[in-house]
Motif scaffolding. Structure first.
Motif, short mmCIF file in Angstrom:
data_model
loop_
_atom_site.label_atom_id
_atom_site.label_comp_id
_atom_site.label_asym_id
_atom_site.label_seq_id
_atom_site.Cartn_x
_atom_site.Cartn_y
_atom_site.Cartn_z
N GLN A 197 -5.69 4.90 -1.86
CA GLN A 197 -6.88 4.28 -1.29
C GLN A 197 -6.61 3.71 0.10
O GLN A 197 -7.46 3.78 0.99
N ASP A 198 -5.43 3.13 0.28
CA ASP A 198 -5.12 2.47 1.54
C ASP A 198 -4.50 3.39 2.58
O ASP A 198 -4.32 2.99 3.74
N GLY A 199 -4.18 4.61 2.21
CA GLY A 199 -3.59 5.55 3.15
C GLY A 199 -4.65 6.46 3.76
O GLY A 199 -5.78 6.52 3.29
N SER A 200 -4.27 7.16 4.83
CA SER A 200 -5.21 8.11 5.43
C SER A 200 -5.38 9.35 4.58
O SER A 200 -6.44 9.98 4.59
N SER A 201 -4.36 9.70 3.81
CA SER A 201 -4.41 10.90 2.99
C SER A 201 -4.08 10.55 1.55
O SER A 201 -4.73 9.69 0.95
N GLY A 202 -3.04 11.16 0.99
CA GLY A 202 -2.72 10.94 -0.42
C GLY A 202 -1.78 9.78 -0.68
O GLY A 202 -1.48 9.47 -1.84
N GLY A 203 -1.28 9.13 0.37
CA GLY A 203 -0.44 7.95 0.21
C GLY A 203 1.03 8.21 0.00
O GLY A 203 1.81 7.27 -0.19
N LEU A 204 1.48 9.48 0.03
CA LEU A 204 2.87 9.79 -0.33
C LEU A 204 3.89 9.26 0.69
O LEU A 204 5.00 8.87 0.30
N ALA A 205 3.55 9.25 1.97
CA ALA A 205 4.53 8.81 2.97
C ALA A 205 4.89 7.33 2.77
O ALA A 205 6.07 6.97 2.73
N THR A 206 3.87 6.49 2.63
CA THR A 206 4.13 5.07 2.44
C THR A 206 4.79 4.83 1.08
O THR A 206 5.70 4.00 0.96
N TRP A 207 4.34 5.54 0.05
CA TRP A 207 4.93 5.38 -1.27
C TRP A 207 6.42 5.73 -1.23
O TRP A 207 7.25 5.00 -1.79
N LEU A 208 6.78 6.82 -0.55
CA LEU A 208 8.18 7.23 -0.49
C LEU A 208 9.03 6.20 0.24
O LEU A 208 10.15 5.89 -0.18
N ALA A 209 8.50 5.63 1.31
CA ALA A 209 9.24 4.61 2.04
C ALA A 209 9.49 3.38 1.17
O ALA A 209 10.60 2.83 1.15
#
Length: 461
Positions: free
Chosen positions: A108-120
């Motif tokens: 919800q908070d990402g521009s796309s599926g959120g995987l980049a922030t989740w991985l970090a």
């Protein structure tokens, strides 16, 4: 080096090949060198005249756009020597996925599926790293809107979610990495990831401390003027901006329907759809950094994993956002697979053809378009790039690449002139005309499209 001779920072800047990464400013021995925004809103090194004009073999091997620097293929073969796959467009990789984050508010908070922030944040959670280098809002009433920072808290990393179509540079965080022991993960677009790897190649301390790079698929870098123009068209002044969301997410709308939102310092928000903006067509290249015209890396080939938007149906119509992920590190692949089995993220394996199709326009511009630009507009420094065969390139396609180059170059100059002369309408008229011509030649829209169809005998781009 150029023809065997070392290059100076000035030579790279004058050639239009400086991306403003900050590596030269941060490297030991550079002296008092800073990165400053030029009149067009792009970062450039600012040092003594002697430093700028002195050729250096060390600088020549450190600058990501220098002909003497190691190429993406050379660096990747060293980083991922046992990769299962080696694709001419995707680079070396272990696995390809489309997916999104199921847990928390990453999606919800990402521009796309959120995987980049989740991985970090996952790398922090499992103690693979101690700190994450990423881009955050400055929240200052003056100066730049975004900058690189270093975070050691998961919530701070999550606060840096979302796409940032704004120039940033690495000199400050590179100095901190060298000065502050720890294990780091760096998040960045392809040129920034390459910068980090070139620094690692030549700096043992940084090489020991940077354990992972998370890449972000990139179309091109924008100057600060892109955001300034969006703000003007939204009737928002710079000192009133508290934050910018370039892609306000609305699940009921297709993911490709971009909408910008300016959070105001006095409270409230002002939003506007990109298609109402003069520069709303990303492919036209308004305010693009000139160096981007000579980049051939779309998928951050030197990152342990690269994440971007899955611009292919049925995912591009899903307003919640879906990622394409190119995984190059086996450790990262294990983290993703374990999380998928636990239901924390959703992953579906895809083949290379599908992965390439999600970024088809970017690959066409970076390989076919790059070949045309190198032939028609070669930079002063000889570059070795991976390009496509353009022997059968249609006249219409050639016209599109010429228009993009014209728009990317002249948008900086006309906007700058309109500011200095206090004649804002000059840029508006020029940009509206340029966007109309581009839409006509590229999409056969309006009166320019009818004329283009006649000139090019009805062929489409």
């Amino acid at each position: 080096m150029h023809d065997g001779m070392p290059l100076s920072p000035r030579a790279v800047v004058d050639a239009g090949l400086c991306i403003g990464c900050g590596a030269c400013a941060a490297y030991p021995g550079s002296g008092e060198v800073d990165m400053e925004l030029d009149r067009y809103g792009l970062y450039k090194p600012a040092g003594s005249a002697a430093w700028l004009s002195t050729p250096s073999a060390e600088f020549s091997r450190l600058c990501p756009f220098s002909p003497a620097a190691s190429s993406e293929e050379e660096l990747a073969s060293s980083r991922f020597p046992q990769a299962l796959h080696d694709d001419p467009l995707l680079g070396r990789y272990e696995a390809l996925y489309v997916g999104h984050v199921e847990e928390g508010r990453y999606r919800q908070d990402g521009s796309s599926g959120g995987l980049a922030t989740w991985l970090a944040t996952e790398l922090l959670r499992v103690r693979e790293v101690d700190r994450v280098v990423h881009v955050v809002e400055t929240r200052e009433p003056e100066g730049t809107l975004f900058r690189y920072t270093i975070s050691d808290d998961e919530s701070d990393v999550r606060s840096g979610a979302k796409s940032r179509y704004y120039p940033v540079e690495l000199s400050g965080v590179l100095r901190r990495i060298r000065a502050e022991p720890g294990r780091y993960a760096v998040v960045g677009i392809p040129c920034m990831v390459k910068t980090v790897q070139l620094v690692c190649q030549r700096d043992e301390i940084v090489r020991e401390r940077v354990r992972y790079c998370i890449g972000l698929v990139c179309g091109h870098m924008k100057s600060t003027r892109f955001t300034e123009s969006f703000a003007r068209q939204s009737d928002v002044k710079r000192d009133a901006i508290c934050g910018v969301d370039y892609r306000v997410k609305r699940p009921e709308r297709p993911a490709s329907w971009y909408r910008v939102g300016f959070r105001l310092r006095g409270g409230g928000e002002r939003q506007r759809d990109w298609w109402h903006m003069l520069e709303g067509d990303w492919g036209a290249g308004f305010f693009q950094s000139p160096a981007c015209d000579f980049c051939d890396d779309v998928m951050a080939e030197l990152a342990d994993a690269c994440v971007g938007d899955a611009w292919q149906e049925p995912y591009s119509s899903d307003g919640r956002g879906t990622n394409i992920a190119v995984v190059r590190s086996r450790r990262i692949m294990k983290l993703l697979q374990d999380a998928a089995e636990a239901g924390r993220i959703s992953l579906t394996g895809v083949d290379s053809k599908f992965a390439v199709s999600t970024q088809a326009a970017a690959f066409r511009h970076r390989r076919e378009g790059l070949a045309y630009r190198l032939k028609k507009f070669p930079p002063p420094l000889a570059l070795k790039k991976r390009v496509a065969d353009i022997s059968s390139l249609s006249p219409r396609r050639r016209a599109i690449y010429r228009l993009r180059r014209h728009i990317s170059r002249w948008s900086h100059r006309v906007f700058c002139f309109s500011q200095l002369a206090h004649l804002g309408f000059v840029y508006v008229v020029w940009a509206r005309t340029a966007a109309s011509l581009y839409a006509g030649v590229t999409y056969s829209r309006g009166a320019p499209g009818k004329i283009a169809d006649r000139i090019f005998r009805g062929t489409r781009a």
